[in-house]
Enzyme design. Structure first.
Site, PDB file in Angstrom:
ATOM      1  N   GLU A  80       9.114  -4.499  10.446  1.00 48.98           N
ATOM      2  CA  GLU A  80       9.501  -3.169   9.946  1.00 48.98           C
ATOM      3  C   GLU A  80       9.923  -2.264  11.097  1.00 48.98           C
ATOM      4  O   GLU A  80       9.227  -2.164  12.119  1.00 48.98           O
ATOM      5  CB  GLU A  80       8.330  -2.527   9.184  1.00 48.98           C
ATOM      6  N   LYS A 131      -1.380  -9.282   2.716  1.00 49.76           N
ATOM      7  CA  LYS A 131      -0.636  -8.851   3.901  1.00 49.76           C
ATOM      8  C   LYS A 131      -1.532  -7.976   4.770  1.00 49.76           C
ATOM      9  O   LYS A 131      -2.264  -7.126   4.257  1.00 49.76           O
ATOM     10  CB  LYS A 131       0.626  -8.078   3.509  1.00 49.76           C
ATOM     11  N   GLU A 182      -1.532  -5.681   8.439  1.00 47.74           N
ATOM     12  CA  GLU A 182      -0.706  -5.070   9.488  1.00 47.74           C
ATOM     13  C   GLU A 182      -1.292  -5.369  10.870  1.00 47.74           C
ATOM     14  O   GLU A 182      -2.515  -5.362  11.041  1.00 47.74           O
ATOM     15  CB  GLU A 182      -0.630  -3.546   9.286  1.00 47.74           C
ATOM     16  N   ASP A 240       0.837  -1.206   0.000  1.00 47.12           N
ATOM     17  CA  ASP A 240       0.000   0.000   0.000  1.00 47.12           C
ATOM     18  C   ASP A 240       0.869   1.254   0.000  1.00 47.12           C
ATOM     19  O   ASP A 240       0.358   2.371  -0.091  1.00 47.12           O
ATOM     20  CB  ASP A 240      -0.999  -0.009   1.174  1.00 47.12           C
ATOM     21  N   SER A 241       2.205   1.059   0.068  1.00 46.13           N
ATOM     22  CA  SER A 241       3.121   2.184  -0.141  1.00 46.13           C
ATOM     23  C   SER A 241       2.897   2.813  -1.510  1.00 46.13           C
ATOM     24  O   SER A 241       3.329   3.935  -1.753  1.00 46.13           O
ATOM     25  CB  SER A 241       4.576   1.712  -0.013  1.00 46.13           C
ATOM     26  N   ASP A 285      -1.157  -6.153  -0.547  1.00 42.40           N
ATOM     27  CA  ASP A 285      -1.366  -5.506   0.753  1.00 42.40           C
ATOM     28  C   ASP A 285      -2.846  -5.184   0.934  1.00 42.40           C
ATOM     29  O   ASP A 285      -3.480  -4.649   0.023  1.00 42.40           O
ATOM     30  CB  ASP A 285      -0.580  -4.188   0.769  1.00 42.40           C
TER      31      ASP A 285
HETATM   32  O1  KIV Z   1       3.490  -1.152   1.648  1.00 37.50           O
HETATM   33  C1  KIV Z   1       4.647  -1.600   1.608  1.00 37.50           C
HETATM   34  O2  KIV Z   1       5.414  -1.366   0.667  1.00 37.50           O
HETATM   35  C2  KIV Z   1       5.088  -2.425   2.720  1.00 37.50           C
HETATM   36  C3  KIV Z   1       6.539  -2.766   2.787  1.00 37.50           C
HETATM   37  C4  KIV Z   1       7.291  -1.598   3.283  1.00 37.50           C
HETATM   38  C5  KIV Z   1       6.790  -3.966   3.598  1.00 37.50           C
HETATM   39  O3  KIV Z   1       4.317  -2.774   3.540  1.00 37.50           O
END
Ligand code: KIV
Length: 296
Positions: A192, A123, A125, A54-55, A93
């Protein structure tokens, strides 16, 4: 340690192969990718896991943080990445809000990433407090990557992006989080922004492979954001980032050179132009000559 050289036949990376790599002490590689071209390059370079993080809210869409990006926006990128991949494991994510309202919602959204996006895992969090929800997603046959430590979706609760687990209470919580995720059956755990000593303890404690970002070298694998790797972030890098290339300089120089060539009529050249077939050209010359003669 066995490393398959690039160019040799490669096997599809699965959740099982990640565990195998941990057991064999073979470092796991993971990069983010958000589009077809990058996915192809990352997959061709024999990276094990491609994460559509989600970055992308910041790197691709220019949002201030990751909180605004939606499932639909994420899916658009997951589909593009999926089309560029052959061997790596594709993890999508779950964005902020896509699993916070409850397990039913989480399963529904995770299922979309698999059915509509081609993701092989999602993924989520959070640690201990997400363990039951993660079990529900796994029960729906969807592997889950955990993510603990500095979790960017908690930026407002953490009052900023701060390294976690720096005191004894924080270490205790991180250990509980990691063990809870491991017991829930996660495919791997992203660590992280935590001290390397803590990441090393977690890595030794859990069966799931740990993938570190700003968590030191003792993790079972490492992940970086692609845009950090190649200098496309327009901001000073975090301490843990190593720049492996300068795409900003490369792209900027190419764009400036194109502009200069167009302005000075150096582009396109005759060699970069299409031409009429010989007989059409001869016919056209005759027609033009006749027109000129009639005008005289
Ligand atoms: O969103 C992302 O890119 C991440 C990584 C930094 C692990 O969660």
């Amino acid at each position: 340690m066995s490393i398959a050289p690039i160019g040799e036949p490669r096997q599809k990376i699965t959740v099982a192969s990640l565990r195998e790599k941990k057991l064999q002490h073979q470092p796991i590689t993971c990069l983010t990718a958000y589009d077809y071209a990058t996915a192809r390059l990352v997959d061709d370079a024999a990276i094990d896991i491609v994460l559509v993080g989600d970055s992308l809210a910041q790197t691709m869409l220019g949002y201030e943080n990751t909180l605004s990006v939606t499932v639909d926006e994420m899916l658009h990128h997951v589909r593009a990445v999926h089309r560029g991949m052959k061997h790596a494991l594709l993890i999508a994510d779950m964005p902020y809000g896509s699993y916070h309202a409850g397990a039913d919602d989480a399963v529904k959204n995770a299922t979309r990433f698999v059915k509509e996006g081609g993701a092989e895992a999602v993924k989520v969090e959070g640690g201990e407090k997400r363990a039951d929800l993660i079990r529900r997603i796994i029960d729906a046959e969807i592997p889950v990557a955990g993510h603990i430590g500095l979790t960017p979706q908690s930026v407002n609760v953490m009052s900023g992006y701060k390294v976690q687990g720096k005191d004894l209470g924080g270490i205790e919580q991180l250990m509980r989080d990691a063990v809870a995720l491991d017991r829930a059956g996660v495919a791997c755990i992203v660590l992280e922004g935590i001290p390397r000593e803590v990441a090393a303890m977690i890595t030794a404690e859990v069966g799931a492979p740990t993938i570190g970002i700003g968590a030191g070298p003792e993790c079972d694998g490492q992940v970086l954001v692609f845009h950090d790797l190649v200098n496309l972030t327009f901001a000073p890098p975090a301490k843990f980032v190593r720049r492996y290339g300068d795409a900003a300089a490369l792209i900027s120089n190419a764009v400036r050179a194109f502009r200069a060539d167009v302005k000075s009529l150096q582009y396109p050249s005759d060699g970069e132009s299409y031409h009429l077939p010989k007989d059409t050209k001869a016919g056209l010359d005759t027609v033009l000559e006749r027109k000129r003669a009639m005008r005289r």
